[in-house]
Design a protein around this motif. Structure first.
Motif, PDB file in Angstrom:
ATOM      1  N   GLU A 153      -5.557  -4.792  -4.924  1.00 34.69           N
ATOM      2  CA  GLU A 153      -6.209  -4.030  -5.974  1.00 34.69           C
ATOM      3  C   GLU A 153      -5.343  -2.820  -6.289  1.00 34.69           C
ATOM      4  OE1 GLU A 153     -10.095  -2.971  -4.680  1.00 34.69           O
ATOM      5  OE2 GLU A 153     -10.753  -5.049  -4.349  1.00 34.69           O
ATOM      6  N   GLU A 154      -4.920  -2.712  -7.538  1.00 37.71           N
ATOM      7  CA  GLU A 154      -3.960  -1.665  -7.891  1.00 37.71           C
ATOM      8  C   GLU A 154      -4.520  -0.258  -7.680  1.00 37.71           C
ATOM      9  OE1 GLU A 154      -0.865  -2.087  -8.671  1.00 37.71           O
ATOM     10  OE2 GLU A 154      -0.847  -4.271  -8.810  1.00 37.71           O
ATOM     11  N   THR A 155      -5.814  -0.078  -7.918  1.00 37.28           N
ATOM     12  CA  THR A 155      -6.384   1.271  -7.862  1.00 37.28           C
ATOM     13  C   THR A 155      -6.661   1.740  -6.440  1.00 37.28           C
ATOM     14  OG1 THR A 155      -8.572   0.309  -8.212  1.00 37.28           O
ATOM     15  CG2 THR A 155      -7.400   1.148 -10.155  1.00 37.28           C
ATOM     16  N   THR A 156      -7.116   0.846  -5.577  1.00 33.09           N
ATOM     17  CA  THR A 156      -7.497   1.239  -4.213  1.00 33.09           C
ATOM     18  C   THR A 156      -6.451   0.893  -3.161  1.00 33.09           C
ATOM     19  OG1 THR A 156      -8.599  -0.874  -3.732  1.00 33.09           O
ATOM     20  CG2 THR A 156      -9.916   0.861  -4.810  1.00 33.09           C
ATOM     21  N   GLY A 157      -5.581  -0.066  -3.476  1.00 33.71           N
ATOM     22  CA  GLY A 157      -4.615  -0.524  -2.487  1.00 33.71           C
ATOM     23  C   GLY A 157      -5.153  -1.558  -1.525  1.00 33.71           C
ATOM     24  N   LYS A 158      -6.422  -1.941  -1.682  1.00 36.01           N
ATOM     25  CA  LYS A 158      -6.994  -2.946  -0.773  1.00 36.01           C
ATOM     26  C   LYS A 158      -6.343  -4.303  -1.029  1.00 36.01           C
ATOM     27  CE  LYS A 158     -11.314  -2.748   0.283  1.00 36.01           C
ATOM     28  NZ  LYS A 158     -12.805  -2.805   0.222  1.00 36.01           N
ATOM     29  N   VAL A 159      -5.901  -4.942   0.040  1.00 38.90           N
ATOM     30  CA  VAL A 159      -5.216  -6.227  -0.070  1.00 38.90           C
ATOM     31  C   VAL A 159      -6.230  -7.352  -0.174  1.00 38.90           C
ATOM     32  CG1 VAL A 159      -3.654  -7.833   1.083  1.00 38.90           C
ATOM     33  CG2 VAL A 159      -3.200  -5.369   1.183  1.00 38.90           C
ATOM     34  N   PHE A 201      -1.920 -10.585   9.507  1.00 46.25           N
ATOM     35  CA  PHE A 201      -2.280  -9.911   8.262  1.00 46.25           C
ATOM     36  C   PHE A 201      -3.235 -10.715   7.377  1.00 46.25           C
ATOM     37  CE2 PHE A 201       1.700  -7.002   8.201  1.00 46.25           C
ATOM     38  CZ  PHE A 201       1.057  -6.115   9.052  1.00 46.25           C
ATOM     39  N   PRO A 202      -3.051 -12.033   7.225  1.00 43.16           N
ATOM     40  CA  PRO A 202      -4.008 -12.775   6.380  1.00 43.16           C
ATOM     41  C   PRO A 202      -5.451 -12.658   6.874  1.00 43.16           C
ATOM     42  CG  PRO A 202      -2.030 -14.081   6.715  1.00 43.16           C
ATOM     43  CD  PRO A 202      -1.920 -12.890   7.633  1.00 43.16           C
ATOM     44  N   LYS A 203      -5.655 -12.645   8.194  1.00 45.13           N
ATOM     45  CA  LYS A 203      -7.017 -12.530   8.736  1.00 45.13           C
ATOM     46  C   LYS A 203      -7.597 -11.143   8.462  1.00 45.13           C
ATOM     47  CE  LYS A 203      -6.294 -15.905  12.455  1.00 45.13           C
ATOM     48  NZ  LYS A 203      -6.199 -16.106  13.922  1.00 45.13           N
ATOM     49  N   ILE A 204      -6.767 -10.096   8.624  1.00 49.51           N
ATOM     50  CA  ILE A 204      -7.263  -8.740   8.352  1.00 49.51           C
ATOM     51  C   ILE A 204      -7.546  -8.574   6.867  1.00 49.51           C
ATOM     52  CG2 ILE A 204      -6.754  -6.270   8.552  1.00 49.51           C
ATOM     53  CD1 ILE A 204      -4.868  -6.903  10.831  1.00 49.51           C
ATOM     54  N   ALA A 205      -6.714  -9.171   6.026  1.00 49.10           N
ATOM     55  CA  ALA A 205      -6.936  -9.104   4.573  1.00 49.10           C
ATOM     56  C   ALA A 205      -8.230  -9.805   4.193  1.00 49.10           C
ATOM     57  CB  ALA A 205      -5.746  -9.721   3.831  1.00 49.10           C
ATOM     58  N   ALA A 206      -8.509 -10.939   4.844  1.00 49.21           N
ATOM     59  CA  ALA A 206      -9.737 -11.682   4.546  1.00 49.21           C
ATOM     60  C   ALA A 206     -10.975 -10.869   4.898  1.00 49.21           C
ATOM     61  CB  ALA A 206      -9.739 -13.009   5.315  1.00 49.21           C
ATOM     62  N   GLU A 207     -10.839  -9.936   5.843  1.00 48.62           N
ATOM     63  CA  GLU A 207     -11.951  -9.061   6.224  1.00 48.62           C
ATOM     64  C   GLU A 207     -11.985  -7.775   5.396  1.00 48.62           C
ATOM     65  OE1 GLU A 207     -11.559  -8.346  10.398  1.00 48.62           O
ATOM     66  OE2 GLU A 207     -11.480 -10.481  10.909  1.00 48.62           O
ATOM     67  N   LYS A 208     -11.091  -7.685   4.418  1.00 50.45           N
ATOM     68  CA  LYS A 208     -11.014  -6.517   3.519  1.00 50.45           C
ATOM     69  C   LYS A 208     -10.683  -5.233   4.283  1.00 50.45           C
ATOM     70  CE  LYS A 208     -12.219  -9.223   0.148  1.00 50.45           C
ATOM     71  NZ  LYS A 208     -11.180  -9.716  -0.803  1.00 50.45           N
ATOM     72  N   LYS A 209      -9.842  -5.352   5.300  1.00 54.03           N
ATOM     73  CA  LYS A 209      -9.477  -4.199   6.119  1.00 54.03           C
ATOM     74  C   LYS A 209      -7.973  -3.905   6.082  1.00 54.03           C
ATOM     75  CE  LYS A 209     -13.296  -5.059   9.334  1.00 54.03           C
ATOM     76  NZ  LYS A 209     -13.660  -5.458  10.718  1.00 54.03           N
ATOM     77  N   LEU A 210      -7.282  -4.544   5.160  1.00 54.08           N
ATOM     78  CA  LEU A 210      -5.841  -4.343   5.045  1.00 54.08           C
ATOM     79  C   LEU A 210      -5.537  -3.647   3.728  1.00 54.08           C
ATOM     80  CD1 LEU A 210      -3.102  -5.099   6.465  1.00 54.08           C
ATOM     81  CD2 LEU A 210      -3.026  -7.072   4.948  1.00 54.08           C
ATOM     82  N   TYR A 211      -4.740  -2.593   3.790  1.00 54.69           N
ATOM     83  CA  TYR A 211      -4.391  -1.819   2.599  1.00 54.69           C
ATOM     84  C   TYR A 211      -2.875  -1.754   2.440  1.00 54.69           C
ATOM     85  CZ  TYR A 211      -9.231  -0.211   2.331  1.00 54.69           C
ATOM     86  OH  TYR A 211     -10.605  -0.157   2.201  1.00 54.69           O
ATOM     87  N   ALA A 212      -2.452  -1.514   1.213  1.00 53.01           N
ATOM     88  CA  ALA A 212      -1.024  -1.439   0.921  1.00 53.01           C
ATOM     89  C   ALA A 212      -0.743  -0.329  -0.076  1.00 53.01           C
ATOM     90  CB  ALA A 212      -0.535  -2.774   0.358  1.00 53.01           C
ATOM     91  N   ILE A 213       0.468   0.193  -0.037  1.00 56.09           N
ATOM     92  CA  ILE A 213       0.936   1.098  -1.081  1.00 56.09           C
ATOM     93  C   ILE A 213       2.224   0.527  -1.656  1.00 56.09           C
ATOM     94  CG2 ILE A 213      -0.111   3.157  -0.059  1.00 56.09           C
ATOM     95  CD1 ILE A 213       2.686   3.977   0.891  1.00 56.09           C
ATOM     96  N   VAL A 214       2.472   0.856  -2.895  1.00 62.48           N
ATOM     97  CA  VAL A 214       3.692   0.396  -3.545  1.00 62.48           C
ATOM     98  C   VAL A 214       4.833   1.345  -3.179  1.00 62.48           C
ATOM     99  CG1 VAL A 214       4.835  -0.050  -5.746  1.00 62.48           C
ATOM    100  CG2 VAL A 214       2.431  -0.666  -5.441  1.00 62.48           C
ATOM    101  N   LEU A 215       5.901   0.762  -2.694  1.00 65.02           N
ATOM    102  CA  LEU A 215       7.042   1.538  -2.227  1.00 65.02           C
ATOM    103  C   LEU A 215       7.784   2.161  -3.400  1.00 65.02           C
ATOM    104  CD1 LEU A 215       8.760   1.867   0.504  1.00 65.02           C
ATOM    105  CD2 LEU A 215      10.206   0.102  -0.477  1.00 65.02           C
ATOM    106  N   PRO A 216       7.968   3.465  -3.389  1.00 63.51           N
ATOM    107  CA  PRO A 216       8.767   4.098  -4.441  1.00 63.51           C
ATOM    108  C   PRO A 216      10.259   3.841  -4.199  1.00 63.51           C
ATOM    109  CG  PRO A 216       8.121   5.740  -2.825  1.00 63.51           C
ATOM    110  CD  PRO A 216       7.460   4.449  -2.415  1.00 63.51           C
TER     111      PRO A 216
END
Length: 363
Positions: A153-159, A201-216
């Motif tokens: 999600e671009e706004t929250t960073g949630k994977v 990571f796929p399992k944590i993402a499936a639980e909505k507990k993985l976040y990301a930021i876009v690298l500058p």
């Protein structure tokens, strides 16, 4: 704060350079790869190296930098390959200190602008009590199929989804191999050969507990020669924007060039773009260098031409020789006068007396 650096194994993709020293110690822009990660500045006080190849060489080298860097360096040695997640389980006792602080996990052959401070701030903003938040740097690329892709999600960073080396297009933001993890993530990892990208990571993402930021800025995995050269271009371009005084200037310089103060450049040379010339290197008169790195103790003789290549330590390129097309010289290789190398990969301690007309390995 602590950091685990995944040093890995034999560095086969960067041979013949890694036949002489472990991959993280190979120079990139006149500095060993592993020293580009300025962790001290963001509060890291202890670094753990996850390694299974030549640990004594790594530790002997890095112990010299402990006092200078103000960081404690220890080793977690694998007796067998454990993938990208298993090393975290092996180093569990070194990473957990009861403070509950998150720790960084980094790949030693990734070069970027390292947004460590931004990751810490973002991690704090997304943390939810006992939830696990793995914050990943990502980067948009043209060929995402080569890497693990992050759908977020671009706004929250949630994977929403983490797809390792996809076959169908789902996005162009890739896993950049820079993580900030809560200690509780270690409870998910068994001490065996495990992939953090494919299994954790796929399992944590499936639980909505993985976040990301876009690298500058830029990012590149420099673990193989063509990416090493591409990463050099990106790094020098970034250096031009952020600290241009470190780059060479003069009538013989074209584009971005980094020259060590102890290097000697002869008359009538044309150097650049995207070239690194470092300590103790002698470049004689009339030499042409472009898109290449010339490592410590190298001598380039008169009127030689080198492009898109890596010249390993204490090697020599003869007069009027032409070296191009991702030629890689290992340590102490001597290319005779007027020789042509088209993509030759030459193992250490060899003398090349005849031209290499098409890409091949010289053993």
């Amino acid at each position: 704060m602590k950091a685990l650096i995944l040093v890995g194994g034999f560095g086969t993709r960067l041979r013949p350079l890694t036949l002489s020293i472990p991959k993280p110690l190979v120079e990139f822009a006149n500095k060993p790869m592993i020293l580009h990660q300025a962790l001290k500045a963001i509060g890291v006080t202890e670094v753990v190296l996850a390694i299974n190849y030549q640990p004594e060489v790594m530790l002997n080298f890095l112990k010299e930098f402990e006092a200078k860097l103000g960081i404690t360096i220890s080793c977690s040695q694998e007796t067998e390959p454990l993938g990208t997640a298993g090393p975290l389980a092996l180093a569990r006792d070194k990473l957990i200190d009861g403070s509950g602080e998150p720790f960084f996990v980094l790949n030693s052959d990734v070069i970027s602008e390292y947004p460590f401070k931004e990751m810490i701030e973002f991690h704090k903003s997304t943390w939810r009590g006992s939830f696990h938040c793995g914050n990943q740097g990502d980067n948009s690329v043209d060929e995402p199929s080569k890497y693990g892709v992050v759908v977020m999600e671009e706004t929250t960073g949630k994977v929403d989804k983490f797809v390792e080396k996809l076959k169908l297009f789902v996005g162009n933001k890739i896993n950049a191999g820079i993580y900030l993890l809560n200690p509780s993530v270690l409870d998910r990892i068994e001490l065996r050969s495990t992939s953090i990208e494919k299994e954790i990571f796929p399992k944590i993402a499936a639980e909505k507990k993985l976040y990301a930021i876009v690298l500058p800025g830029f990012w590149m995995d420099i673990g193989q020669p063509k990416d090493y050269i591409a990463g050099l271009r990106l790094y020098l371009d970034s250096l031009r924007k952020k600290s241009s005084t470190k780059l060479a200037t003069g009538h013989h310089i074209v584009g971005n060039v980094l020259v060590h103060e102890s290097a000697k450049i002869g008359e009538g040379c044309l150097i650049g773009p995207d070239v690194v010339v470092g300590p103790g290197r002698v470049v004689e008169a009339g030499v042409r260098l472009s898109c290449c790195t010339v490592m410590r103790g190298v001598r380039i003789k008169k009127h030689a031409c080198i492009s898109s290549s890596i010249i390993g330590w204490h090697s020599t390129v003869g007069q009027w020789a032409r070296v191009e097309n991702m030629t890689i010289l290992g340590e102490d290789v001597h290319v005779c006068d007027e020789i042509y190398s088209n993509g030759g990969v030459i193992l250490p301690h060899k003398e090349i007396k005849s031209s290499i007309l098409k890409p091949e390995i010289v053993m």
